[in-house]
Design a protein around this motif. Structure first.
Motif, mmCIF file in Angstrom:
data_model
loop_
_atom_site.group_PDB
_atom_site.id
_atom_site.type_symbol
_atom_site.label_atom_id
_atom_site.label_comp_id
_atom_site.label_asym_id
_atom_site.label_seq_id
_atom_site.Cartn_x
_atom_site.Cartn_y
_atom_site.Cartn_z
ATOM 1 N N ALA A 275 1.933 6.701 -6.990
ATOM 2 C CA ALA A 275 0.866 7.542 -7.535
ATOM 3 C C ALA A 275 1.251 9.019 -7.593
ATOM 4 N N ARG B 100 -3.924 -4.611 -5.496
ATOM 5 C CA ARG B 100 -4.715 -4.558 -4.255
ATOM 6 C C ARG B 100 -5.678 -5.727 -4.172
ATOM 7 N N LEU C 126 2.944 -0.081 -11.530
ATOM 8 C CA LEU C 126 2.360 0.256 -10.234
ATOM 9 C C LEU C 126 1.217 1.264 -10.371
ATOM 10 N N LYS C 127 1.344 2.184 -11.315
ATOM 11 C CA LYS C 127 0.298 3.187 -11.509
ATOM 12 C C LYS C 127 -0.902 2.628 -12.270
ATOM 13 N N ALA D 214 -2.649 -0.765 -10.122
ATOM 14 C CA ALA D 214 -2.766 -0.696 -8.663
ATOM 15 C C ALA D 214 -3.954 -1.516 -8.160
ATOM 16 N N ASP D 215 -5.091 -1.434 -8.834
ATOM 17 C CA ASP D 215 -6.274 -2.193 -8.400
ATOM 18 C C ASP D 215 -6.035 -3.691 -8.508
ATOM 19 N N GLU E 203 0.825 -1.201 0.000
ATOM 20 C CA GLU E 203 0.000 0.000 0.000
ATOM 21 C C GLU E 203 0.866 1.259 0.000
ATOM 22 N N LEU F 215 2.312 1.643 -3.512
ATOM 23 C CA LEU F 215 1.341 2.127 -4.491
ATOM 24 C C LEU F 215 1.017 3.600 -4.273
ATOM 25 N N ASN F 216 0.922 4.008 -3.023
ATOM 26 C CA ASN F 216 0.649 5.414 -2.735
ATOM 27 C C ASN F 216 1.800 6.308 -3.186
#
Length: 304
Positions: free
Chosen positions: A274, A295, A287-288, A291-292, A267, A270-271
């Motif tokens: 972004a 997750r 990763l951008k 991301a879903d 997490e 990924l943050n």
């Protein structure tokens, strides 16, 4: 972790309070008892001890036996496999005098994960509890054998054994015990700590082998806290969880390990990705853009 164990069963009795007894060396004169009491919201663990002697000693560790994967040779159900590994497990080299609790997958335990990811465990033949043929008869045979060995059984409908074990591990640790999880399932590596270790069956050596925090660090060059994040990126082929390399072939284990070690968790990674550059262009884009996807993998693989 699971928020409730509402239908835990040790026998056909509908009671919500039961004692789980493991006899040391199957000797009825000395036993340690683990008592689980269920409520609509949670299952609490209490401990008691009974013996004919005046002084009793609290067991310093509890074994959780993950039954289902021991009942397979490869992807094929096998009663012989279960019998072999149970016999070796109950020997002095593994469980011996420690309390043992067996956990079995509940009915419809995988449904919530399959709703998220239809490929989840799709390649496994179902270990049926009913129906025609020898597979349908395995479940009662296994339950009978475990009870005759004084090994109690927990099965929670709607939950996989992995999730039940994860919840019980948390409760047992709070009571001051150490935990050993007996399973070949690598999902349990996310639970490894100073007080939690795994004992795995090694078919090539025909024995069980203990796997600790030190073994994990030596194998992966990181701590078990990173395991879930790493596997969410790399995927789990055995469980039908596709990794990011299926979409971005260059994104392999080394890249995932480097990024997770730097950022601490999936997490956090990924943050960070972004809002800024965290790696090479192929990793940054993955990763951008996915991301879903990552997750979702995390939610499917997390024990809870």
């Amino acid at each position: 972790m699971m928020k409730s164990l509402q239908t835990a069963n040790v026998s056909s009795s509908p009671s919500h309070s039961f004692n789980l007894i493991h006899h040391s060396n199957f000797n009825p004169s000395s036993s340690s008892s683990l008592s689980f009491k269920t409520t609509p919201k949670t299952t609490a663990l209490t401990t008691t001890a009974t013996a004919t002697t005046t002084v009793t000693q609290k067991p310093n560790r509890v074994f959780f036996l993950d039954v289902n994967p021991l009942c397979y040779e490869g992807t094929n159900p096998s009663l012989h496999s279960f019998a072999k590994w149970l016999s070796l497990f109950l020997s002095p080299q593994v469980a011996h005098n420690s309390p043992v609790i067996a956990v079995i997958d509940g009915e419809r335990g995988s449904e919530h994960r399959r709703k998220l990811l239809p490929s989840y465990k799709a390649n496994r033949k179902k270990f049926a509890t009913g129906g025609a043929g020898y597979v349908g008869r395995f479940h009662p045979v296994i339950s009978d054998v475990l009870r005759k060995c004084n090994v109690p059984i927990i099965k929670v409908d709607g939950h996989e054994a992995d999730d039940v074990v994860a919840t019980l591990v948390e409760q047992v640790l709070k009571k001051g015990f150490r935990v050993v999880i007996a399973s070949p399932d690598k999902d349990f590596k996310q639970l490894i700590s100073d007080n939690v270790q795994i004992v795995m069956p090694l078919p090539e050596l025909q024995r069980w082998s203990f796997y600790t925090m030190r073994h994990y660090r030596d194998q992966y060059n990181c701590d078990p806290e990173s395991d879930l994040s790493l596997r969410s990126i790399i995927g789990d082929e055995v469980d039908g969880v596709p990794g990011i390399q299926n979409l971005v072939p260059n994104f392999g284990w080394k890249t995932a390990l480097k990024l997770v070690r730097k950022h601490g968790s999936l997490e956090a990674l990924l943050n960070a990705a972004a809002i800024r550059t965290v790696g090479k262009p192929y990793a940054q884009d993955a990763l951008k853009n996915h991301a879903d996807y990552l997750r979702r993998n995390y939610e499917v693989l997390a024990l809870k």
